[in-house]
Design a protein around this motif. Structure first.
Motif, PDB file in Angstrom:
ATOM      1  N   ARG A 154      11.120  14.392  -6.688  1.00 58.74           N
ATOM      2  CA  ARG A 154       9.751  14.572  -6.121  1.00 58.74           C
ATOM      3  C   ARG A 154       8.718  13.470  -6.653  1.00 58.74           C
ATOM      4  O   ARG A 154       8.721  13.225  -7.813  1.00 58.74           O
ATOM      5  CB  ARG A 154       9.569  16.043  -6.648  1.00 58.74           C
ATOM      6  N   GLY A 155       7.966  13.053  -5.893  1.00 60.01           N
ATOM      7  CA  GLY A 155       6.762  12.027  -6.187  1.00 60.01           C
ATOM      8  C   GLY A 155       7.494  10.694  -5.890  1.00 60.01           C
ATOM      9  O   GLY A 155       6.741   9.824  -6.530  1.00 60.01           O
ATOM     10  N   GLY A 156       8.667  10.633  -5.517  1.00 63.57           N
ATOM     11  CA  GLY A 156       9.317   9.341  -5.523  1.00 63.57           C
ATOM     12  C   GLY A 156       8.868   8.281  -4.531  1.00 63.57           C
ATOM     13  O   GLY A 156       9.241   6.956  -4.695  1.00 63.57           O
ATOM     14  N   SER A 157       7.920   8.440  -3.875  1.00 69.16           N
ATOM     15  CA  SER A 157       7.440   7.413  -2.919  1.00 69.16           C
ATOM     16  C   SER A 157       6.753   6.373  -3.542  1.00 69.16           C
ATOM     17  O   SER A 157       6.511   5.250  -3.762  1.00 69.16           O
ATOM     18  CB  SER A 157       6.152   8.050  -1.897  1.00 69.16           C
ATOM     19  N   ASP A 158       6.086   6.741  -4.982  1.00 70.67           N
ATOM     20  CA  ASP A 158       5.381   5.802  -5.972  1.00 70.67           C
ATOM     21  C   ASP A 158       6.520   4.800  -6.230  1.00 70.67           C
ATOM     22  O   ASP A 158       6.285   3.736  -6.359  1.00 70.67           O
ATOM     23  CB  ASP A 158       4.735   6.467  -6.990  1.00 70.67           C
ATOM     24  N   THR A 159       7.759   5.588  -6.745  1.00 71.10           N
ATOM     25  CA  THR A 159       8.396   4.442  -7.252  1.00 71.10           C
ATOM     26  C   THR A 159       9.026   3.457  -6.064  1.00 71.10           C
ATOM     27  O   THR A 159       9.213   2.256  -6.502  1.00 71.10           O
ATOM     28  CB  THR A 159       9.643   5.412  -7.711  1.00 71.10           C
ATOM     29  N   HIS A 216       0.897  -1.194   0.106  1.00 73.54           N
ATOM     30  CA  HIS A 216      -0.055   0.030   0.129  1.00 73.54           C
ATOM     31  C   HIS A 216       0.869   1.172   0.082  1.00 73.54           C
ATOM     32  O   HIS A 216       1.872   1.371   0.723  1.00 73.54           O
ATOM     33  CB  HIS A 216      -0.772   0.157   1.389  1.00 73.54           C
ATOM     34  N   LYS A 217       0.528   2.322  -0.794  1.00 77.71           N
ATOM     35  CA  LYS A 217       1.196   3.444  -0.790  1.00 77.71           C
ATOM     36  C   LYS A 217       0.540   4.544  -0.430  1.00 77.71           C
ATOM     37  O   LYS A 217      -0.742   4.650  -1.006  1.00 77.71           O
ATOM     38  CB  LYS A 217       2.011   3.930  -2.052  1.00 77.71           C
ATOM     39  N   TYR A 218       0.611   5.423   0.621  1.00 76.29           N
ATOM     40  CA  TYR A 218      -0.369   6.532   1.010  1.00 76.29           C
ATOM     41  C   TYR A 218       0.369   7.752   0.882  1.00 76.29           C
ATOM     42  O   TYR A 218       1.492   8.024   1.279  1.00 76.29           O
ATOM     43  CB  TYR A 218      -0.652   6.291   2.470  1.00 76.29           C
TER      44      TYR A 218
HETATM   45 MG    MG Z   1       2.499  11.850  -5.298  1.00 74.43          MG
END
Ligand code: MG
Ligand code: ASP
Length: 409
Positions: free
Chosen positions: A150-155, A6-8
């Motif tokens: 930036r936005g790297g949590s998705d990766t 899960h990613k939040y």
């Molecule tokens: Mg994001």
């Protein structure tokens, strides 16, 4: 036992209340008998706040130190979420990227993941613990903290799902899926049940900012089933997956647009070998990325050469071209920053002719002049004046009946 990552995102962990709600969702999944690895972003606004602090001291801070700074945002949320899970009696353990050993290259602030050690995570999972991992960060071979852009949590989430061979990677965010187009422009935009990796890549690189582009590339490469869904309302979201043979495909999946482009035209250059290189060489040397390119053939042995760049690079590109104008033998360099690129995206167009002509007809009926056109196997893009953006998107959405769920036959 089914395993889910899960990613939040930042808004989903934006307050202590919301972190408690995330804990509830994770516990509900566990009660369904699922193993869960959770990846979290920093609380919303936190990464921006940290960037601003550094910039108060220095306009171009050392990237290595920026990574030490930025990684703290996610370290806060992993600890708070683990505390919230434990408070509800759910065994949990949190890890920074370095503790897991998410090994990256040394490209500080935009590092790439090279390897993930899953041993410790697997031990926790078998012991019945929920694992909470900090998104957006890793560590170099030599132990320096890195971040993934930036936005790297998705990766991070997709990479963990690939390494752990998870059944699905669920990206919980503040929208309930991927839409046929931006609902702020076309209120009849519809949530897609599924979309292919390829289509999602096109949508993402054209400004649909639901996922970090790199995470989609990663998911496609390792065939990780990715689902984008809301952390606030129940629903199936959108499944991003490979193209299934035999499954009926929509002709067009979506309409993407990009307001961040500008166009430049070099007029009246001699029409001879080497001209494209003479124009684009210096642009590339200035590290400016070029998107669409059009060269006309004119009758008088001269030609016009038009291309688009990111709007932020416009003045620099103009200066580069002005600098070599006389050398090129060009008459004039002109430009326009008031343009947008609009694209139809769909794997279904591979096997269907006539999409382009229908697109052009639709725009013509609205009196919208097309300035540039480019096509690929699964995409047709046009450049038009920015004042036509809403009109063009709505007309195309209507013409291709994107408000209805329908399939090509
Ligand atoms: Mg994001
Ligand atoms: N916190 C980081 C950012 O704001 C990474 C992420 O949220 O994905 O970009």
């Amino acid at each position: 036992m089914a395993l889910y990552v899960h990613k939040y995102g930042g808004t989903s962990v934006g307050s202590v209340e919301r972190i408690k709600e995330v804990a509830n969702k994770v516990i509900a999944a566990r009660e369904r008998g699922e193993q869960v690895v959770v990846v979290v972003s920093a609380m919303s606004g936190e990464t921006n706040r940290l960037v601003a602090l550094a910039h108060e001291i220095d306009g171009s801070p050392d990237p290595r130190e920026m990574d030490v700074l930025l990684s703290t945002g996610e370290q806060v949320t992993i600890a708070l979420l683990s505390i919230a899970l434990q408070a509800r009696g759910c065994p949990a353990a949190s890890y920074t990227g370095g503790q897991v050993r998410i090994v990256t290259d040394q490209a500080h602030t935009k590092a790439r993941i090279l390897d993930i050690d899953t041993e410790r995570l697997r031990e926790d999972l078998s012991a019945g613990r929920v694992v909470v991992v900090a998104g957006f960060q890793g560590v170099t071979e030599s132990g320096d903290i890195t971040t993934l852009g930036r936005g790297g949590s998705d990766t991070t989430a997709v990479a963990l799902a690939a390494a752990l061979r998870a059944d699905e990677c669920l990206i919980y965010t503040d929208v309930d899926g991927v839409y046929t187009t931006d609902p702020r422009i076309e209120p009849r935009a519809r949530r897609l049940d599924r979309i292919t990796f390829e289509e999602m890549l096109e949508m993402a690189s054209l400004g649909s900012k639901v996922l970090q582009i790199r995470s989609v590339e990663f998911a496609g490469k390792y065939n990780v089933a990715l689902r984008v869904l809301s952390s606030f309302v129940e629903g199936p979201g959108t499944l991003i997956t490979y193209e299934e043979q035999g499954v009926e495909k929509a002709l067009i999946s979506g309409i993407a647009f990009n307001r961040d482009e500008a166009k430049l035209t070099v007029q009246g250059v001699p029409d001879r070998p080497g001209v494209a290189h003479a124009i684009l060489g210096p642009v590339a040397a200035a590290n400016i990325e070029v998107d669409m390119i059009v060269q006309n053939v004119a009758g008088d042995k001269t030609t016009d050469f038009t291309f688009t760049v990111n709007r932020n690079d416009y003045s620099r590109a103009l200066a580069v071209l002005e600098g070599c104008r006389s050398e090129l033998g060009a008459r004039e360099v002109t430009g326009d920053t008031h343009i947008v690129k609009i694209s139809l995206v769909g794997v279904g167009m591979r096997s269907h002719a006539g999409i382009a002509s229908k697109m052009f007809e639709t725009l013509a009926n609205e009196g919208i002049n097309i300035r540039m056109i480019s096509t690929s196997e699964i995409k047709i893009s046009v450049v038009v004046d920015e004042r036509y953006l809403e009109l063009a998107v709505r007309a195309l959405h209507e013409a291709f009946q994107l408000e209805n769920s329908h399939h090509a036959d």
